[in-house]
Design a protein around this motif. Sequence first.
Motif, short mmCIF file in Angstrom:
data_model
loop_
_atom_site.label_atom_id
_atom_site.label_comp_id
_atom_site.label_asym_id
_atom_site.label_seq_id
_atom_site.Cartn_x
_atom_site.Cartn_y
_atom_site.Cartn_z
N VAL A 1 -5.62 69.12 -50.77
CA VAL A 1 -6.23 67.86 -51.15
C VAL A 1 -5.93 66.87 -49.98
O VAL A 1 -5.32 66.56 -49.43
N ASP A 2 -6.99 65.85 -49.95
CA ASP A 2 -7.07 64.69 -48.97
C ASP A 2 -6.99 63.46 -49.65
O ASP A 2 -8.09 62.67 -49.70
N PRO A 3 -5.87 63.12 -50.22
CA PRO A 3 -5.85 61.98 -51.01
C PRO A 3 -6.12 60.52 -50.24
O PRO A 3 -6.96 59.72 -50.89
N VAL A 4 -5.70 60.45 -48.94
CA VAL A 4 -6.30 59.17 -48.48
C VAL A 4 -7.80 59.29 -48.30
O VAL A 4 -8.32 57.94 -48.33
N GLY A 5 -8.44 60.46 -47.69
CA GLY A 5 -9.75 60.53 -47.57
C GLY A 5 -10.63 59.94 -49.12
O GLY A 5 -11.49 59.02 -48.87
N VAL A 6 -10.10 60.42 -50.26
CA VAL A 6 -10.74 60.19 -51.31
C VAL A 6 -10.57 58.84 -51.77
O VAL A 6 -11.42 58.17 -52.25
N ALA A 7 -9.36 58.17 -51.39
CA ALA A 7 -9.26 56.84 -51.94
C ALA A 7 -10.09 55.74 -50.99
O ALA A 7 -10.39 54.92 -51.56
N LEU A 8 -10.13 56.34 -49.58
CA LEU A 8 -10.97 55.33 -48.76
C LEU A 8 -12.56 55.50 -49.39
O LEU A 8 -13.20 54.55 -49.19
N SER A 9 -12.75 56.77 -49.59
CA SER A 9 -14.17 56.76 -50.09
C SER A 9 -14.41 56.08 -51.27
O SER A 9 -15.61 55.32 -51.53
N ILE A 10 -13.55 55.94 -52.25
CA ILE A 10 -13.79 55.04 -53.58
C ILE A 10 -13.89 53.84 -53.25
O ILE A 10 -14.90 52.97 -53.62
N VAL A 11 -13.03 53.25 -52.55
CA VAL A 11 -12.78 51.65 -52.29
C VAL A 11 -13.86 51.40 -51.35
O VAL A 11 -14.62 50.19 -51.52
N GLY A 12 -14.11 52.14 -50.27
CA GLY A 12 -15.51 51.94 -49.45
C GLY A 12 -16.83 51.76 -50.22
O GLY A 12 -17.57 50.76 -49.89
N LEU A 13 -17.01 52.68 -50.91
CA LEU A 13 -18.24 52.80 -51.67
C LEU A 13 -18.51 51.74 -52.97
O LEU A 13 -19.44 50.99 -52.98
N VAL A 14 -17.33 51.42 -53.42
CA VAL A 14 -17.04 50.34 -54.75
C VAL A 14 -17.41 48.95 -53.96
O VAL A 14 -18.38 48.21 -54.34
N GLY B 1 -16.60 47.04 -47.23
CA GLY B 1 -17.24 48.23 -47.48
C GLY B 1 -17.51 49.19 -46.27
O GLY B 1 -17.07 50.43 -46.08
N LEU B 2 -18.05 48.52 -45.40
CA LEU B 2 -18.58 49.21 -44.28
C LEU B 2 -17.45 49.78 -43.29
O LEU B 2 -17.37 50.76 -42.76
N LEU B 3 -16.52 48.64 -43.24
CA LEU B 3 -15.10 48.67 -42.51
C LEU B 3 -14.28 49.82 -42.90
O LEU B 3 -13.79 51.00 -42.50
N VAL B 4 -14.30 49.93 -44.37
CA VAL B 4 -13.56 51.08 -45.08
C VAL B 4 -14.19 52.15 -44.86
O VAL B 4 -13.27 53.33 -44.53
N LEU B 5 -15.43 52.39 -44.82
CA LEU B 5 -16.15 53.68 -44.83
C LEU B 5 -15.96 54.21 -43.34
O LEU B 5 -16.05 55.46 -43.20
N ALA B 6 -16.00 53.18 -42.40
CA ALA B 6 -15.69 53.78 -40.88
C ALA B 6 -14.29 54.07 -41.00
O ALA B 6 -14.38 55.23 -40.23
N GLY B 7 -13.30 53.66 -41.54
CA GLY B 7 -11.98 54.13 -41.42
C GLY B 7 -12.15 55.46 -42.13
O GLY B 7 -11.21 56.34 -41.37
N PHE B 8 -12.72 55.62 -43.02
CA PHE B 8 -12.95 56.97 -43.95
C PHE B 8 -13.44 58.13 -43.12
O PHE B 8 -12.70 59.22 -42.58
N VAL B 9 -14.41 57.68 -42.07
CA VAL B 9 -14.99 58.61 -41.09
C VAL B 9 -13.95 58.89 -40.23
O VAL B 9 -13.61 60.00 -39.61
N TRP B 10 -13.35 57.95 -39.62
CA TRP B 10 -12.26 58.01 -38.37
C TRP B 10 -11.02 59.10 -39.11
O TRP B 10 -10.74 60.17 -38.25
N HIS B 11 -10.73 58.75 -40.31
CA HIS B 11 -9.70 59.50 -40.97
C HIS B 11 -10.12 61.03 -40.81
O HIS B 11 -9.21 62.07 -40.70
N GLU B 12 -11.29 61.15 -41.58
CA GLU B 12 -11.81 62.62 -41.64
C GLU B 12 -11.96 63.32 -40.29
O GLU B 12 -11.82 64.71 -40.38
#
Length: 347
Positions: free
Chosen positions: A160-173, A200-211
């Motif tokens: 499981v990738d809990p950090v990625g999941v959390a970032l995706s939810i926060v960024g999208l919301v 949201g865009l910054l968090v999603l950018a962080g999500f991509v960086w993390h992934e």
Amino acid sequence: PTGIGATQSELEWAINSYTLVFAGLLFTAGLLGDRIGRKKVLLFGILVFGIGSALAAMSASPGELITWRALMGFGAAFVMPATLAVLMNVFERDEQPKAIGIWAGSVGLGIAIGPITGGLLLEHFWWGSIFLVNVPVVVLALIAMVILVPDSRDPKPGKVDPVGVALSIVGLVLLVYGIIRGGELADFTDTTVLLSIVGGLLVLAGFVWHEKRSSHPAIDITYFRKPAFSAAVAAIALVFFALMGVTFFSAFYLQSVRGYSALQSGLLIVPLAAAQMIFAPRARLVVDRFGARAVCTVGMLLVAAGLACFALFDAGTPVWVLCVVFFVQGTGMAHIMPPVTVAVMQA
């Protein structure tokens, strides 16, 4: 009583609470389906949606309605990705375009049945009946799913990738909230709107960086290096953007500007739904003849033409013109959704 006394803002949030939760959880719900079984997730989602519908029908205040609508969005988020995953598992690769065409056609059926049923219910019953009618449909769906749908899951789901999941939810919301708030205020330069969207865009950018750096990413970002995949994702986003925009705008235009009843407004949307039902299941034949690129390009141009026409509507636009525009819009969408969905799923 005829209603629950909701303000314009509360009415918008009765719609938007569903959208916000649905958009925020879609990605995570898809991941859970891969891990614990798509049938289980599908049954869970439908059950939650049905419970949310029953509670929404009994709402005594705008706050309750907004809450139960959010619960409906929570359930729906688990249904949408699971349906496509089940299709891809049940059908062989050469049968998938036909199955997805029928799936896209059923979207048209939903577009037709929803406003007409809603209009009939509003003319004869209280407003909550438009939510209560979902309950018997949910019961039938649950029985059909238990009997007919085989379970499947990702044979190698990985960690499981809990950090990625959390970032995706926060960024999208945050992103979706910013867009909704901008529409609500009719001002996208407002500080709260800009902060939400940029955040949201910054968090999603962080999500991509993390992934990209994770040894067990929630999503393989390299998919987006495939032009066919990226173009298909963009196309499907634009089609649903157009579809939701048109149906949302039409309800206000047809009832508030033109003075049609809820039932009459629902019937006027039928040309869009009919085009979707007629052409979506047959789109694969056109793609076989002319190629996906040409078919999708023409489809997008038709959707664009339809949207441009909406800018010219006024209080006196002839009804037949509305019907033609809706039909053109539906025809364009019907020739985009199946081939681009097939491209995404097969990639």
